[in-house]
Design a protein around this motif. Sequence first.
Motif, PDB file in Angstrom:
ATOM      1  N   THR A  97       0.848  -1.209   0.000  1.00 16.98           N
ATOM      2  CA  THR A  97       0.000   0.000   0.000  1.00 16.98           C
ATOM      3  C   THR A  97       0.872   1.244   0.000  1.00 16.98           C
ATOM      4  O   THR A  97       0.634   2.203  -0.740  1.00 16.98           O
ATOM      5  N   THR A  98       1.926   1.212   0.813  1.00 14.67           N
ATOM      6  CA  THR A  98       2.842   2.361   0.894  1.00 14.67           C
ATOM      7  C   THR A  98       3.650   2.512  -0.388  1.00 14.67           C
ATOM      8  O   THR A  98       3.798   3.627  -0.902  1.00 14.67           O
ATOM      9  N   ALA A  99       4.156   1.400  -0.912  1.00 13.97           N
ATOM     10  CA  ALA A  99       4.980   1.475  -2.134  1.00 13.97           C
ATOM     11  C   ALA A  99       4.201   2.110  -3.281  1.00 13.97           C
ATOM     12  O   ALA A  99       4.665   3.067  -3.919  1.00 13.97           O
ATOM     13  N   MET A 100       2.994   1.573  -3.557  1.00 12.15           N
ATOM     14  CA  MET A 100       2.255   2.071  -4.727  1.00 12.15           C
ATOM     15  C   MET A 100       1.696   3.477  -4.510  1.00 12.15           C
ATOM     16  O   MET A 100       1.693   4.299  -5.429  1.00 12.15           O
ATOM     17  N   ASN A 101       1.288   3.797  -3.280  1.00 10.71           N
ATOM     18  CA  ASN A 101       0.668   5.106  -3.051  1.00 10.71           C
ATOM     19  C   ASN A 101       1.675   6.221  -2.806  1.00 10.71           C
ATOM     20  O   ASN A 101       1.417   7.369  -3.160  1.00 10.71           O
ATOM     21  N   GLY A 135      -8.153   1.054   1.260  1.00  9.22           N
ATOM     22  CA  GLY A 135      -8.212  -0.399   1.159  1.00  9.22           C
ATOM     23  C   GLY A 135      -8.809  -0.901  -0.144  1.00  9.22           C
ATOM     24  O   GLY A 135      -8.426  -1.957  -0.650  1.00  9.22           O
ATOM     25  N   GLU A 136      -9.743  -0.123  -0.703  1.00 13.10           N
ATOM     26  CA  GLU A 136     -10.443  -0.605  -1.905  1.00 13.10           C
ATOM     27  C   GLU A 136      -9.750  -0.193  -3.206  1.00 13.10           C
ATOM     28  O   GLU A 136      -9.982  -0.806  -4.251  1.00 13.10           O
ATOM     29  N   SER A 137      -8.890   0.816  -3.171  1.00 12.51           N
ATOM     30  CA  SER A 137      -8.317   1.349  -4.423  1.00 12.51           C
ATOM     31  C   SER A 137      -7.552   0.303  -5.246  1.00 12.51           C
ATOM     32  O   SER A 137      -7.659   0.306  -6.476  1.00 12.51           O
ATOM     33  N   PRO A 138      -6.785  -0.650  -4.621  1.00  8.35           N
ATOM     34  CA  PRO A 138      -6.081  -1.636  -5.463  1.00  8.35           C
ATOM     35  C   PRO A 138      -7.019  -2.520  -6.279  1.00  8.35           C
ATOM     36  O   PRO A 138      -6.655  -2.971  -7.371  1.00  8.35           O
ATOM     37  N   SER A 139      -8.237  -2.751  -5.781  1.00 12.39           N
ATOM     38  CA  SER A 139      -9.173  -3.599  -6.533  1.00 12.39           C
ATOM     39  C   SER A 139      -9.643  -2.908  -7.810  1.00 12.39           C
ATOM     40  O   SER A 139     -10.162  -3.549  -8.725  1.00 12.39           O
ATOM     41  N   PHE A 140      -9.458  -1.589  -7.888  1.00 15.85           N
ATOM     42  CA  PHE A 140      -9.772  -0.827  -9.105  1.00 15.85           C
ATOM     43  C   PHE A 140      -8.519  -0.630  -9.972  1.00 15.85           C
ATOM     44  O   PHE A 140      -8.585   0.001 -11.021  1.00 15.85           O
ATOM     45  N   PRO A 199       6.923 -11.480  -5.019  1.00 20.35           N
ATOM     46  CA  PRO A 199       6.278 -12.478  -5.886  1.00 20.35           C
ATOM     47  C   PRO A 199       4.750 -12.481  -5.825  1.00 20.35           C
ATOM     48  O   PRO A 199       4.091 -12.993  -6.737  1.00 20.35           O
ATOM     49  N   GLN A 200       4.173 -11.895  -4.765  1.00 22.78           N
ATOM     50  CA  GLN A 200       2.712 -11.817  -4.685  1.00 22.78           C
ATOM     51  C   GLN A 200       2.136 -10.876  -5.739  1.00 22.78           C
ATOM     52  O   GLN A 200       0.948 -10.934  -6.046  1.00 22.78           O
ATOM     53  N   ALA A 201       2.984  -9.996  -6.274  1.00 20.45           N
ATOM     54  CA  ALA A 201       2.633  -9.100  -7.396  1.00 20.45           C
ATOM     55  C   ALA A 201       1.471  -8.162  -7.090  1.00 20.45           C
ATOM     56  O   ALA A 201       0.780  -7.711  -8.002  1.00 20.45           O
ATOM     57  N   ASN A 202       1.266  -7.827  -5.812  1.00 23.19           N
ATOM     58  CA  ASN A 202       0.147  -6.939  -5.464  1.00 23.19           C
ATOM     59  C   ASN A 202       0.349  -5.504  -5.962  1.00 23.19           C
ATOM     60  O   ASN A 202      -0.616  -4.824  -6.301  1.00 23.19           O
ATOM     61  N   ALA A 203       1.596  -5.051  -6.002  1.00 24.64           N
ATOM     62  CA  ALA A 203       1.845  -3.696  -6.523  1.00 24.64           C
ATOM     63  C   ALA A 203       1.553  -3.637  -8.019  1.00 24.64           C
ATOM     64  O   ALA A 203       1.037  -2.640  -8.527  1.00 24.64           O
TER      65      ALA A 203
END
Length: 257
Positions: free
Chosen positions: A18-22, A220-225, A41-45
């Motif tokens: 969350t911190t890295a991308m934002n 919390g919801e922004s990554p899902s978009f 490896p989870q590739a969430n960013a």
Amino acid sequence: MGQIIAISNQKGGVGKTTTAMNLAGSLGVLEKKVLLVDADPQANATSGVGHNPEKVKKGVYACLTGSENARDCILKTQSPNLELIPTNIDLVGAELELINLKERESRMKEILAPIKGDYDYIIIDCAPSLGLLTLNALSAADSVIIPIQCEYFALEGLGKLLNTIKVVQQRFNIELKIEGLLLTMYDTRLRLSNQVVEEVKTHFQELVFKTIIHRNVRLGESPSFGETIVIHDAASKGAINYLNLANEILSKDTITN
């Protein structure tokens, strides 16, 4: 020459990605040219800024194993001034493949060196472990941000991470400094959150960022978009928090330089 900042904590769920991308998105909005490197490896960013990891053909794994150079792996994002070197689950195998390479801890540094001058900031999202991928990120970085959640076990494991940083400084990267400890997931309603803030500030004083990241539904919801918070909802508390953090880092750098 750009500054490379690793976002690292071996504990999961502390707000690292969350911190890295934002932070990357906020620095971009503040007209800095930014590259986000997804070294988890989870590739969430990667998915968090709008790219499907399953469709990633070349990324951090290809760079680390030498089959691609970094410049050819860079993708655009919807966020202003923000580009991405993505990743996917293949990165899990990188640690095994790196073991037999010479100077395996400095692969990331070698990869980023040719493009470092193209950006004001390169933000690396580290894996939630103290393995070879994280060691590579810390060896490449100029500084590290450590997110700490405002919860009961906040300081647990922090000693190990600080020891790892010390080892990296001694053996691989004498220039590495701690940019700051970032308090995340702060809930104003909880007495515990306030106790953790006081404890961390008492222990680490000047190392702690003034900016605190609050718990926030929109964040919390922004990554899902597939959006950074500043794109998803610029007026939200989460966006304001990360813009404040970006400004705090920019003002620190101005004083340092």
